[in-house]
Scaffold this motif. Structure first.
Motif, PDB file in Angstrom:
ATOM      1  N   ALA A  77     -12.222  51.486 -89.647  1.00  0.00           N
ATOM      2  CA  ALA A  77     -10.980  52.265 -89.677  1.00  0.00           C
ATOM      3  C   ALA A  77     -11.264  53.743 -89.462  1.00  0.00           C
ATOM      4  N   LEU A  78     -12.379  54.229 -89.970  1.00  0.00           N
ATOM      5  CA  LEU A  78     -12.721  55.637 -89.827  1.00  0.00           C
ATOM      6  C   LEU A  78     -12.997  56.000 -88.373  1.00  0.00           C
ATOM      7  N   LEU A  79     -13.701  55.074 -87.665  1.00  0.00           N
ATOM      8  CA  LEU A  79     -14.095  55.355 -86.282  1.00  0.00           C
ATOM      9  C   LEU A  79     -13.158  54.754 -85.254  1.00  0.00           C
ATOM     10  N   GLY A  80     -12.217  53.931 -85.679  1.00  0.00           N
ATOM     11  CA  GLY A  80     -11.265  53.352 -84.742  1.00  0.00           C
ATOM     12  C   GLY A  80     -11.850  52.262 -83.871  1.00  0.00           C
ATOM     13  N   THR A  81     -12.847  51.513 -84.349  1.00  0.00           N
ATOM     14  CA  THR A  81     -13.430  50.408 -83.596  1.00  0.00           C
ATOM     15  C   THR A  81     -13.864  49.325 -84.566  1.00  0.00           C
ATOM     16  N   ASN A  82     -13.750  48.047 -84.159  1.00  0.00           N
ATOM     17  CA  ASN A  82     -14.135  46.945 -85.032  1.00  0.00           C
ATOM     18  C   ASN A  82     -15.278  46.118 -84.464  1.00  0.00           C
ATOM     19  N   GLU A  83     -16.013  46.641 -83.499  1.00  0.00           N
ATOM     20  CA  GLU A  83     -17.158  45.914 -82.955  1.00  0.00           C
ATOM     21  C   GLU A  83     -18.327  45.959 -83.930  1.00  0.00           C
ATOM     22  N   PRO A  84     -19.122  44.871 -84.016  1.00  0.00           N
ATOM     23  CA  PRO A  84     -20.319  44.903 -84.863  1.00  0.00           C
ATOM     24  C   PRO A  84     -21.270  46.006 -84.420  1.00  0.00           C
ATOM     25  N   GLY A  85     -22.003  46.545 -85.366  1.00  0.00           N
ATOM     26  CA  GLY A  85     -22.890  47.655 -85.044  1.00  0.00           C
ATOM     27  C   GLY A  85     -24.293  47.451 -85.575  1.00  0.00           C
ATOM     28  N   ASP A  86     -25.203  48.239 -85.041  1.00  0.00           N
ATOM     29  CA  ASP A  86     -26.585  48.272 -85.508  1.00  0.00           C
ATOM     30  C   ASP A  86     -26.835  49.642 -86.143  1.00  0.00           C
ATOM     31  N   VAL A  87     -27.530  49.643 -87.260  1.00  0.00           N
ATOM     32  CA  VAL A  87     -27.804  50.880 -87.987  1.00  0.00           C
ATOM     33  C   VAL A  87     -29.292  50.990 -88.261  1.00  0.00           C
ATOM     34  N   ASP A  88     -29.851  52.151 -87.986  1.00  0.00           N
ATOM     35  CA  ASP A  88     -31.263  52.426 -88.255  1.00  0.00           C
ATOM     36  C   ASP A  88     -31.340  53.718 -89.065  1.00  0.00           C
ATOM     37  N   ILE A  89     -31.876  53.642 -90.277  1.00  0.00           N
ATOM     38  CA  ILE A  89     -31.947  54.793 -91.174  1.00  0.00           C
ATOM     39  C   ILE A  89     -33.390  55.019 -91.596  1.00  0.00           C
ATOM     40  N   GLN A  90     -33.833  56.277 -91.519  1.00  0.00           N
ATOM     41  CA  GLN A  90     -35.143  56.668 -92.034  1.00  0.00           C
ATOM     42  C   GLN A  90     -34.943  57.910 -92.894  1.00  0.00           C
ATOM     43  N   ALA A  91     -35.490  57.865 -94.097  1.00  0.00           N
ATOM     44  CA  ALA A  91     -35.280  58.966 -95.038  1.00  0.00           C
ATOM     45  C   ALA A  91     -36.480  59.090 -95.958  1.00  0.00           C
ATOM     46  N   THR A  92     -36.551  60.230 -96.632  1.00  0.00           N
ATOM     47  CA  THR A  92     -37.580  60.468 -97.641  1.00  0.00           C
ATOM     48  C   THR A  92     -36.904  60.894 -98.934  1.00  0.00           C
ATOM     49  N   LEU A  95     -32.608  62.886 -95.040  1.00  0.00           N
ATOM     50  CA  LEU A  95     -32.312  61.940 -93.967  1.00  0.00           C
ATOM     51  C   LEU A  95     -32.928  62.454 -92.675  1.00  0.00           C
ATOM     52  N   THR A  96     -34.005  61.822 -92.231  1.00  0.00           N
ATOM     53  CA  THR A  96     -34.698  62.269 -91.030  1.00  0.00           C
ATOM     54  C   THR A  96     -34.183  61.593 -89.766  1.00  0.00           C
ATOM     55  N   ARG A  97     -33.530  60.434 -89.922  1.00  0.00           N
ATOM     56  CA  ARG A  97     -33.010  59.743 -88.741  1.00  0.00           C
ATOM     57  C   ARG A  97     -31.925  58.768 -89.166  1.00  0.00           C
ATOM     58  N   LEU A  98     -30.774  58.891 -88.519  1.00  0.00           N
ATOM     59  CA  LEU A  98     -29.727  57.893 -88.632  1.00  0.00           C
ATOM     60  C   LEU A  98     -29.192  57.625 -87.236  1.00  0.00           C
ATOM     61  N   VAL A  99     -29.268  56.387 -86.807  1.00  0.00           N
ATOM     62  CA  VAL A  99     -28.719  55.982 -85.515  1.00  0.00           C
ATOM     63  C   VAL A  99     -27.804  54.787 -85.753  1.00  0.00           C
ATOM     64  N   SER A 100     -26.538  54.935 -85.386  1.00  0.00           N
ATOM     65  CA  SER A 100     -25.565  53.866 -85.524  1.00  0.00           C
ATOM     66  C   SER A 100     -24.931  53.605 -84.167  1.00  0.00           C
ATOM     67  N   VAL A 101     -24.971  52.360 -83.722  1.00  0.00           N
ATOM     68  CA  VAL A 101     -24.416  51.976 -82.424  1.00  0.00           C
ATOM     69  C   VAL A 101     -23.395  50.864 -82.651  1.00  0.00           C
ATOM     70  N   LYS A 102     -22.134  51.109 -82.230  1.00  0.00           N
ATOM     71  CA  LYS A 102     -21.065  50.118 -82.322  1.00  0.00           C
ATOM     72  C   LYS A 102     -20.369  50.059 -80.972  1.00  0.00           C
ATOM     73  N   GLY A 103     -20.727  49.057 -80.164  1.00  0.00           N
ATOM     74  CA  GLY A 103     -20.163  48.982 -78.823  1.00  0.00           C
ATOM     75  C   GLY A 103     -20.509  50.235 -78.043  1.00  0.00           C
ATOM     76  N   PRO A 104     -19.508  50.921 -77.472  1.00  0.00           N
ATOM     77  CA  PRO A 104     -19.796  52.152 -76.725  1.00  0.00           C
ATOM     78  C   PRO A 104     -20.043  53.363 -77.627  1.00  0.00           C
ATOM     79  N   GLY A 107     -29.852  64.993 -92.153  1.00  0.00           N
ATOM     80  CA  GLY A 107     -29.180  65.711 -93.226  1.00  0.00           C
ATOM     81  C   GLY A 107     -29.975  65.710 -94.519  1.00  0.00           C
ATOM     82  N   GLN A 108     -29.393  66.286 -95.539  1.00  0.00           N
ATOM     83  CA  GLN A 108     -29.973  66.341 -96.871  1.00  0.00           C
ATOM     84  C   GLN A 108     -28.878  66.108 -97.899  1.00  0.00           C
ATOM     85  N   PHE A 109     -29.226  65.354 -98.950  1.00  0.00           N
ATOM     86  CA  PHE A 109     -28.251  65.029 -99.982  1.00  0.00           C
ATOM     87  C   PHE A 109     -28.888  65.142-101.357  1.00  0.00           C
ATOM     88  N   LEU A 110     -28.044  65.401-102.340  1.00  0.00           N
ATOM     89  CA  LEU A 110     -28.472  65.460-103.735  1.00  0.00           C
ATOM     90  C   LEU A 110     -27.284  65.066-104.601  1.00  0.00           C
TER      91      LEU A 110
END
Length: 350
Positions: A207-222, A250-259, A266-269
């Motif tokens: 709903a946030l992105l306006g697409t319902n296709e399945p996606g792949d997510v790759d996250i790398q963090a320390t 967060l050193t790498r976040l890649v999310s692919v959903k269809g096109p 980023g950084q979080f606390l």
């Protein structure tokens, strides 16, 4: 003429020597295996007593230790956890579980857990997890974890809470890996985290992105200052982590959903209100809206407002991605640049 003296019959004991040696080896190995088994049982009992002292009670139904001759297997008909460290009692239960250690690789433990997992959480919330196969491996040195890996096939997760619409997530597969960072200073107490999900579906994100296709997510963090979690994952540990300045880098976040494609760092606390806080710098392509706001017009307008700085790409980002204004979490709200997104406030973690 006298007969010659009779020849002494040669001994045939040597014919039985290999069998006797094999019997001695088998007896010695059997004794060694039972010694190892006794040490495993003692270690498990000690760990359970330590957990109980920390407010966490583990139950292994129909516990059995088997695996002779080359393995030690700890089997549970069901695995349950009751914890009082969240104010209200938290209960978690799964199906049968088995942990296996090879005699010749004592620093490696492999576990399999049968679902589903059902968790009763504070404030009337309930979490249900399912999967077709779950395997975990732990490498440790003198009892200190060094690397943990988790592989799940066809995971599903459903979170329900009073007064809120149930959220359900599912994927084709999920992998998670943790290891101690070998390059950071010891004072950072840094642990690397890698998560990869294939075929992921989350309605709230759709709903946030306006697409319902399945996606792949790759996250790398320390994660830094992780010694705070030696007492577990609970409010006391989170507060200790916050107080020592722990962060998620967060050193790498890649999310692919269809096109659609998103790349971010980023950084979080955790802030003083016990909510997530931080900043995410993202670039995207193939997305026309975020929370109903057109991305193209927003990026162009903010680009002019901020002096055209939104055209820059993230370091290492794929060509063709357009940078967004910083996504900021502050005081429980989510901002895209100076604009607050029309989302529900983030709840406190504890």
């Amino acid at each position: 003429m006298t007969d010659p003296a009779p020849r002494r019959r040669s001994s045939r004991a040597w014919l039985y020597a290999p069998f006797m040696a094999l019997a001695l080896v088998a007896a010695g190995w059997t004794g060694f295996w039972f010694i190892v088994r006794a040490r495993v049982v003692d270690a498990v009992d000690t760990a359970l007593a330590r957990e109980a002292g920390l407010g966490r009670s583990w139950t292994c139904t129909d516990r059995a230790v088997t695996g002779f001759p080359f393995r030690v297997e700890l089997r549970c008909g069901a695995l349950a956890l009751a914890s009082a460290r969240w104010g209200e009692e938290v209960r978690v239960q799964t199906g049968p579980a088995v942990a296996v250690g090879q005699i010749y690789t004592p620093n490696l433990v492999i576990a399999q857990i049968t679902g589903p997992l059902q968790a009763t959480l504070p404030e009337g919330r309930r979490l249900d997890l399912g999967w077709t196969r779950l395997e975990a491996s732990l490498t440790h040195a003198s009892g200190d974890p060094e690397r943990l890996s988790l592989v799940i096939s066809a995971p599903t997760a459903s979170l329900t809470a009073p007064g809120l619409t149930a959220e359900t997530w599912q994927a084709a597969s999920l992998e998670a890996h943790l290891r101690r960072n070998p390059t950071r200073p010891a004072t950072d107490q840094a642990v690397d985290l890698a998560i990869a999900a294939k075929g992921s579906v989350l309605p709230a994100l759709d709903a946030l992105l306006g697409t319902n296709e399945p996606g792949d997510v790759d996250i790398q963090a320390t994660l830094t200052q992780t010694e705070a979690f030696r007492i577990g994952l609970n409010p006391d540990a989170l507060e200790a982590w916050r107080n020592v300045g722990g962060q998620v880098e967060l050193t790498r976040l890649v999310s692919v959903k269809g096109p659609a494609r998103i790349e971010a760092t980023g950084q979080f606390l955790i802030d003083q209100t016990h909510r997530p806080a931080g900043q995410l710098q993202a670039s995207l392509a193939g997305i026309r809206q975020i929370a109903g706001i057109p991305v193209g017009g927003l990026a162009a307008g903010l680009g002019g407002l901020l002096g055209g700085r939104l055209s820059a790409q993230l370091p290492g980002a794929a060509p063709g991605l357009n940078a967004l204004p910083p996504i900021v979490l502050r005081e429980g709200r989510v901002y895209l640049g100076p604009i607050r997104l029309p989302l529900q406030p983030l709840p406190a973690l504890y």
